[in-house]
Design an enzyme around this catalytic site. Structure first.
Site, short mmCIF file in Angstrom:
data_model
loop_
_atom_site.label_atom_id
_atom_site.label_comp_id
_atom_site.label_asym_id
_atom_site.label_seq_id
_atom_site.Cartn_x
_atom_site.Cartn_y
_atom_site.Cartn_z
N GLU A 52 0.82 -1.21 0.00
CA GLU A 52 0.00 0.00 0.00
C GLU A 52 0.86 1.26 0.00
OE1 GLU A 52 -3.13 0.54 -0.47
OE2 GLU A 52 -3.71 -1.56 -0.59
N TYR A 135 -6.91 6.59 4.05
CA TYR A 135 -7.10 5.53 3.05
C TYR A 135 -6.24 4.31 3.37
CZ TYR A 135 -6.38 2.61 -0.93
OH TYR A 135 -6.25 1.49 -1.71
N ASP A 153 -10.06 4.05 -3.32
CA ASP A 153 -8.99 4.59 -4.17
C ASP A 153 -9.60 5.10 -5.47
OD1 ASP A 153 -9.62 2.31 -5.61
OD2 ASP A 153 -7.57 1.52 -5.66
#
Length: 244
Positions: A52, A135, A153
């Site tokens: 990520e 996020y 996203d």
């Protein structure tokens, strides 16, 4: 029952079974990615976190070789924490945005020293770590720990804005898209639901010429029904400066 009532009931049924249809599609067509757990395997929080961070402002194709290089050198977060910042920066060279590499190292040190080498398993706990924003915390919580949350996203924004024909332009539409995306979570497998939407946006619901006939949510897509899929997500008109 009238035809209108029947259509309304069918539409509600279609909406309620979207999470199941999405997961069924994912089970069949999921992308094989080096950081993604195989079907039936538990996700490794370290791999999820590392991927990520690397994927921020970078493509999947570019990240693959770097991810495998990092895993070979530092197979877990404690091993990375024992390295030096200079070593991490050298390995990162070519991925750009070196502040991400510095935060990556700082996060590894924090997890190793303050959390016994184990990542916090909640969004709140994850957000206390260096380099992890809303996020990324949601993505790790969902994918690594199956917390019932939906990270949103760019791919998911596109899928959801088309599915529900969200007219509000970006970025003002983000809270509404986040709310709608959460409706696509089933009672379990939150991480798979999130990755399914990511894969759907990356492979089917693409920015240009989406392959709508292959989409598991096609029959309930508002933008598809109107034929203006490519206009979503809406963008605010560009401001024109005054000629000086």
């Amino acid at each position: 029952m009238t035809l209108t009532g029947l259509a309304s009931r069918r539409k509600k049924a279609d909406a309620s079974d979207r999470p199941a249809r999405l997961l069924a599609w994912y089970d069949r067509y999921r992308r094989r990615l080096p950081w993604r757990a195989l079907p039936g395997e538990a996700a490794d929080p370290y791999c999820v976190w590392l991927s990520e961070i690397m994927l921020q402002q970078t493509t999947v194709k570019a990240v693959g070789p770097y991810f495998e290089k990092f895993i070979a050198r530092w197979p877990d977060v404690t091993a990375m924490a024992r390295a030096s910042l200079d070593d991490v920066l050298r390995m990162w060279a070519g991925l750009g945005y070196y502040s991400r590499a510095r935060n990556l190292y700082a996060c590894a040190v924090a997890v190793a020293h303050d959390h016994g080498g184990n990542f916090p398993d909640s969004e709140t706990g994850l957000r206390t770590l260096p380099g992890i924003g809303p996020y990324t915390a949601a993505a790790i919580a969902a994918i690594a720990f199956d917390r019932r949350t939906m990270p949103v996203d760019g791919n998911i924004e596109r899928v959801v804005s088309r599915l529900y024909a969200v007219e509000e332009p970006m970025p003002q539409a983000k809270p509404r898209i986040q709310e709608l995306a959460a409706t696509l979570l089933g009672p379990s497998r939150a991480g798979d639901s999130a990755q399914a939407l990511m894969d759907l946006g990356a492979t089917i619901c693409t920015p240009k010429k989406p392959a709508c006939s292959l989409c598991p949510l096609d029959d309930g897509c508002a933008a598809r029904a109107r034929g203006d899929q490519e206009t979503f997500p809406r963008k605010a008109p560009k401001k024109t400066g005054a000629l000086r």
